[in-house]
Design a protein around this motif. Structure first.
Motif, PDB file in Angstrom:
ATOM      1  N   TYR A 107      20.255  18.850  56.416  1.00  0.00           N
ATOM      2  CA  TYR A 107      20.483  18.300  55.087  1.00  0.00           C
ATOM      3  C   TYR A 107      19.185  17.977  54.342  1.00  0.00           C
ATOM      4  O   TYR A 107      19.193  17.864  53.107  1.00  0.00           O
ATOM      5  CB  TYR A 107      21.404  17.085  55.159  1.00  0.00           C
ATOM      6  N   TRP A 108      18.070  17.872  55.070  1.00  0.00           N
ATOM      7  CA  TRP A 108      16.797  17.688  54.376  1.00  0.00           C
ATOM      8  C   TRP A 108      16.401  18.936  53.597  1.00  0.00           C
ATOM      9  O   TRP A 108      15.588  18.877  52.673  1.00  0.00           O
ATOM     10  CB  TRP A 108      15.706  17.302  55.368  1.00  0.00           C
TER      11      TRP A 108
ATOM     12  N   TYR B 284      17.587  18.388  50.095  1.00  0.00           N
ATOM     13  CA  TYR B 284      16.673  17.445  49.429  1.00  0.00           C
ATOM     14  C   TYR B 284      15.469  18.199  48.881  1.00  0.00           C
ATOM     15  O   TYR B 284      15.040  17.993  47.736  1.00  0.00           O
ATOM     16  CB  TYR B 284      16.259  16.396  50.455  1.00  0.00           C
ATOM     17  N   GLN B 285      14.930  19.132  49.674  1.00  0.00           N
ATOM     18  CA  GLN B 285      13.798  19.942  49.225  1.00  0.00           C
ATOM     19  C   GLN B 285      14.223  20.941  48.152  1.00  0.00           C
ATOM     20  O   GLN B 285      13.435  21.291  47.266  1.00  0.00           O
ATOM     21  CB  GLN B 285      13.171  20.677  50.410  1.00  0.00           C
TER      22      GLN B 285
ATOM     23  N   GLY C 212      12.567  17.421  46.498  1.00  0.00           N
ATOM     24  CA  GLY C 212      12.216  16.273  47.320  1.00  0.00           C
ATOM     25  C   GLY C 212      11.081  16.550  48.290  1.00  0.00           C
ATOM     26  O   GLY C 212      10.957  17.657  48.814  1.00  0.00           O
TER      27      GLY C 212
ATOM     28  N   ALA D 254      15.460  13.812  43.351  1.00  0.00           N
ATOM     29  CA  ALA D 254      15.858  14.858  44.302  1.00  0.00           C
ATOM     30  C   ALA D 254      17.114  14.446  45.061  1.00  0.00           C
ATOM     31  O   ALA D 254      18.013  15.266  45.296  1.00  0.00           O
ATOM     32  CB  ALA D 254      14.714  15.138  45.271  1.00  0.00           C
ATOM     33  N   LEU D 255      17.188  13.164  45.462  1.00  0.00           N
ATOM     34  CA  LEU D 255      18.395  12.683  46.138  1.00  0.00           C
ATOM     35  C   LEU D 255      19.608  12.783  45.224  1.00  0.00           C
ATOM     36  O   LEU D 255      20.691  13.226  45.637  1.00  0.00           O
ATOM     37  CB  LEU D 255      18.207  11.235  46.588  1.00  0.00           C
TER      38      LEU D 255
ATOM     39  N   MET E 132      20.638  16.400  44.966  1.00  0.00           N
ATOM     40  CA  MET E 132      21.271  16.828  46.213  1.00  0.00           C
ATOM     41  C   MET E 132      22.693  16.265  46.328  1.00  0.00           C
ATOM     42  O   MET E 132      23.650  17.001  46.605  1.00  0.00           O
ATOM     43  CB  MET E 132      20.412  16.356  47.382  1.00  0.00           C
ATOM     44  N   TYR E 133      22.830  14.953  46.106  1.00  0.00           N
ATOM     45  CA  TYR E 133      24.151  14.336  46.201  1.00  0.00           C
ATOM     46  C   TYR E 133      25.090  14.906  45.135  1.00  0.00           C
ATOM     47  O   TYR E 133      26.278  15.133  45.392  1.00  0.00           O
ATOM     48  CB  TYR E 133      24.039  12.821  46.033  1.00  0.00           C
TER      49      TYR E 133
ATOM     50  N   MET F  59      19.569   8.193  53.957  1.00  0.00           N
ATOM     51  CA  MET F  59      19.866   9.429  53.247  1.00  0.00           C
ATOM     52  C   MET F  59      21.264   9.940  53.588  1.00  0.00           C
ATOM     53  O   MET F  59      22.037  10.318  52.701  1.00  0.00           O
ATOM     54  CB  MET F  59      18.828  10.505  53.586  1.00  0.00           C
TER      55      MET F  59
ATOM     56  N   ALA G 239      21.790   7.429  45.329  1.00  0.00           N
ATOM     57  CA  ALA G 239      20.344   7.650  45.391  1.00  0.00           C
ATOM     58  C   ALA G 239      19.585   6.337  45.203  1.00  0.00           C
ATOM     59  O   ALA G 239      18.593   6.073  45.899  1.00  0.00           O
ATOM     60  CB  ALA G 239      19.925   8.659  44.325  1.00  0.00           C
TER      61      ALA G 239
END
Length: 369
Positions: free
Chosen positions: A139-140, A143-144, A148, A164-165, A168-169, A333, A351
């Motif tokens: 899941y990171w 984020y990228q 992120g 970024a969070l 992503m969310y 996160m 976030a």
């Protein structure tokens, strides 16, 4: 991991420990492991052939604590029959990896594509997109995808990027809203997920390079290259980029061993890192090699998947930081992901909660953007 910690406290830990590289930070600070660079030479063969980015994952506070056992890449997989059924040409399918890598084809393009699969009856409702069913490094990547950064390269401090969070969310909330993934998808049984992936019941899904072996050996996928396309995780917006995370396991030396025992253990680890020997593990487990020399070992080079993944995916991988406090950020996160995924909170609120939680826990050791 708990057993390693308890055994270390009892002065009875194994001489050689194999674990995820993220344990290096907390275990080194707790005095459970000793740096392997004190016992081997990284400027001599075979250790001098290991990819530099993999050695970085085995390092912390300017010391090398372990030797990578293997590498892998986390992948976005695509159903070729489903793409063909909605009218994609062979050229469009073949060029997808390049279009993802360049940023031309984004995560939202993926959502549109799998929604079309569902709308046209090619894929069942709610199965267009099948993310990982539990917490994990994967899941990171998302984020990228939205720009992120996990850690600041200059200071080493963790970085909480709220934009970024939120991106992503918002993406996963949008996927639920579009009906291409269920609100209750997280927590699905892994075997159910694997069975559906191998059977081609999903339009797109993400997993690891090693999953190919599982699908072929345990779940009956016979023609992987004929049925599955594979790419990096696409960018989410103009702030992010296509990417993949690698999560190497590493050989570590226990601090409870004697110097003589550690010297023998380190020598064994160096021997196991020789290209021909390490390749045995890589091919059998569908993991990627740790050095360019290994990719030239005949039975590794003869494996179409490992060779293809080494060329298309491995050069674009990075890893989660070995920062001892990263677990605090990681936990927050994922909690934010769960709450926004299920609609319990908005992506914006989730976030902001992550930023506040991590800042409260880590203070000046984290950068909030």
């Amino acid at each position: 991991k708990q057993a390693v910690t308890l055994a270390s406290e009892a002065e009875n830990a194994p001489d050689i420990i194999v674990s995820g590289h993220e344990d290096i930070g907390p275990w080194s600070e707790a005095g459970l492991i000793r740096p392997i660079e004190d016992y081997v030479y990284f400027d001599t063969w075979p250790l001098n052939t290991i990819y530099p980015n993999l050695l970085e994952t085995a390092s912390f506070n300017d010391r090398i604590w372990g030797v990578p056992q293997d590498a892998e890449a986390r992948v976005m997989f695509w159903s070729i029959p489903a793409l063909e059924a909605i009218g994609w040409s062979r050229d469009e399918i073949d060029s997808l990896a390049n279009r993802v890598r360049s940023g031309e084809f984004t995560l939202y393009d993926m959502l549109d594509t799998v929604k079309t699969m569902q709308d046209e009856g090619v894929i069942e409702p709610g199965q267009g997109f099948a993310p990982r069913v539990s917490n994990g490094p994967d899941y990171w990547q998302f984020y990228q995808s939205f720009g992120g950064e996990m850690a600041d390269p200059e200071t080493g401090k963790l970085v909480v990027d709220t934009a970024a969070l939120e991106g992503m969310y918002g993406f996963f909330a949008d996927a639920v809203e579009e009906g291409v993934v269920s609100k209750t998808h997280l927590g699905t049984e892994w075997d159910v997920w694997h069975q559906n992936a191998a059977a081609g019941n999903y339009g797109a899904w993400h997993g690891g390079t090693w999953h190919k072996a599982q699908w072929q050996n345990q779940f009956g996928l016979d023609d992987f290259f004929g049925e599955v396309q594979y790419t990096l995780i696409p960018a989410g917006n103009e702030n992010g980029h296509a990417n993949s995370i690698t999560h190497p396991l590493v050989y570590l030396l226990s601090a409870t061993s004697t110097d003589d025992e550690s010297a023998i253990a380190a020598e064994l680890i160096a021997m196991a890192s020789a290209p021909e020997i390490n390749a045995l593990h890589a091919v059998k487990s569908a993991h990627l090699g740790i050095s360019e020399d290994e990719t030239r070992v005949p039975f590794y080079a003869a494996d179409e998947w490992l060779t293809a993944a080494s060329e298309r995916l491995a050069p674009y991988t990075n890893a989660i930081p070995n920062n001892a406090d990263f677990g605090t950020f990681w936990t927050a996160m994922y909690q934010g992901l769960e709450s926004s995924w299920t609609g319990a909170t908005t992506p914006e609120d989730a976030a902001q909660t992550v930023a506040e939680t991590v800042k409260q826990s880590l203070g000046d050791d984290v950068i909030v953007r």
